[in-house]
Design a protein around this motif. Sequence first.
Motif, PDB file in Angstrom:
ATOM      1  N   TYR A   1       2.972  -1.444   6.733  1.00  0.00           N
ATOM      2  CA  TYR A   1       3.810  -2.637   6.808  1.00  0.00           C
ATOM      3  C   TYR A   1       4.133  -2.993   8.255  1.00  0.00           C
TER       4      TYR A   1
ATOM      5  N   LEU B   1      -2.582  -1.581   3.639  1.00  0.00           N
ATOM      6  CA  LEU B   1      -1.770  -0.715   2.784  1.00  0.00           C
ATOM      7  C   LEU B   1      -2.615   0.324   2.045  1.00  0.00           C
TER       8      LEU B   1
ATOM      9  N   SER C   1       2.556   4.182   4.110  1.00  0.00           N
ATOM     10  CA  SER C   1       2.771   2.804   3.644  1.00  0.00           C
ATOM     11  C   SER C   1       3.710   2.059   4.594  1.00  0.00           C
TER      12      SER C   1
ATOM     13  N   VAL D   1       1.739   2.651  -3.727  1.00  0.00           N
ATOM     14  CA  VAL D   1       1.913   1.193  -3.622  1.00  0.00           C
ATOM     15  C   VAL D   1       2.965   0.717  -4.612  1.00  0.00           C
TER      16      VAL D   1
ATOM     17  N   GLN E   1       5.456   2.390  -5.437  1.00  0.00           N
ATOM     18  CA  GLN E   1       6.682   3.083  -5.045  1.00  0.00           C
ATOM     19  C   GLN E   1       7.180   4.020  -6.149  1.00  0.00           C
TER      20      GLN E   1
ATOM     21  N   ILE F   1      -2.727   4.527   3.198  1.00  0.00           N
ATOM     22  CA  ILE F   1      -2.327   5.542   2.221  1.00  0.00           C
ATOM     23  C   ILE F   1      -3.496   6.459   1.882  1.00  0.00           C
TER      24      ILE F   1
END
Length: 610
Positions: free
Chosen positions: A538, A483, A534, A509, A511, A487
């Motif tokens: 996932y 993650l 991101s 992270v 959001q 990013i």
Amino acid sequence: MASQTLVESDNSNDLRVDEYKSERASEVAKQDSVADKAERQEEHEEPEPPVSRSAILVVLACCLYYAACLTVVTDTGFWRASIIATIGGEANSIWLPDALLVVVVVIGPTLGHVGDTCGRRYLALAGCGFGALGAIVCATAKNINVTIVGSAIFGVGFAILGNLFSIPSEVVSRRNRSSVQIAMEIASCIGVWLGLFAGAGFVQNQPGGYTGWRSNFFFAAALFIFSGIVIGLLYFPVPAANPQGLSVLQRVLNADLVGSALVGCSMIPLLMGLIWGGTTYPWNSAAVISCLVIGCAFLVILGLHQYFIEKDGLFARAMFQHRNYALTLIGTFVEGLVYLIFNAFYGEMTAAIYESRTLPLATRQAAFTWGTTFATIVYGIYVHKTRRILEVLVFGYLMMLTGAIGLACAQPSATRLPILWAVISGIGFASPQVFLTVALQLAVPPEYMGLASAMSQTSRFVGGSIGIAISGAIFTAEINTKLPTYIADAAISAGISSQYVAEFVEAIVAQNITLAQTIPGVTPEIAQSGVYASLQAYAASFKYIWALEIPFVVVGLIGILFLQPIKKQLTATVDRATQELHLADVAEELHLRPHHHEGLPHPALSQKAS
């Protein structure tokens, strides 16, 4: 003259030989005809005993019980995020679904053994009580620890599943076992739908309080209570055989209690180590290593005890006389691993990448169950006509394999493909869930059906628990690495100054798009690129979960290829019929009006079920 007499004699002998051959051929043809007729009668004309009304209602009550179980399982798994948002406790939340699985694994086989020797009626009633109590405790919990306790209490009711799957199979003929197991599978789908859509309605109206996820637990408790009432009024089986005249307590003590204790001593630390590893503690920590070593040591002791000391215990020799029993245990291990991994992580993957709204999220999760329901009906029609299960099992495992590969390749840009893979996985899952159960119950003597069914459920949940634990550890390790890396790479590619990259990563992270856009040099387009990075992180992390399923499914597929056909075992035999009751008889048993025949109870009710 002598030569003429000799010729006539030879002709006479030839004639007698021809007559003998003709008579012998006629006799053989007659015998073959009788044999063919008998075979046809055995296969197609064997009289089918009528299914009593009470047996039908008992099967429906078991279906309702199973639906209630799957409603709670869905609540503890799929709605775990909503529970955490209301009462907190994220660090321990993994035990919410795992607590009930541990209870099932530890006590399920013993309860199945007790059901074989003492009868299943009161165990089923107790299961309804524990299920309702556990659901109520979860519904009223103020913190996550109390919710976990409620899940464990419900696990006692869930541990009755070995007996629950045996009851419908015993009250109908062996020929109809696939039909009642199909009914049970459809009931499980209904339970999942109730857990998803009733839960979605409750949670969408109010995330917390008594009109949110709590209402779904109350709803499940009501299902348990109602099924308990039906079973209590209508399930009066023929008593279990008791040639030695032992009391109920003596028969309970004759169960393999030492073996059950060893199962607990092995599985509890083993599962704890797998659950903690890589999440709560590092894999090389003393806590994880000690749990794994202790669990494996007791597992070895259990094997030695069952092989040298207790030969009629949890792993009774009589159950392994038919090779289908061992093969179905392997198959249910794989099936449980696939299903429980999907139940635990598909919703999380969907919420993290594709959809976060409550009702659409539940609809996506239900795609698996829609596939299962449709396939169960189609499989049932095929097996009913052909009495063959190998083809549907092979097809089912191939569908599970296809679904796992598809989910492992899922990308954020293809928003609808994961729904297709979920449907395909559900189509595959329907086959082993139903027909491995049928094959297993036919492979063991009738007096071991409850224990065998419980061992099947134990194998299923051991597979699921191990799968969830390993998958959770892998995902946690992958997402913690990928993650921030994904990013940061997106930020650098967009031209953000290196001094602001860490701040940008933290905002994405969390959001918090608004915060990300306040960073110097960050435009809305750059912020969206960080969000998409991101999502890719996932997807790249979740793929290892689905990839984990692939080798297990391949092993299960190879195993079922060695299953022996069950066609000859599908006879009209009924192993433990219910005593046919009428409403008037039930009223007498409940003392709602005076008994007939000068105060004597009805014969069907005077004989207590063991």
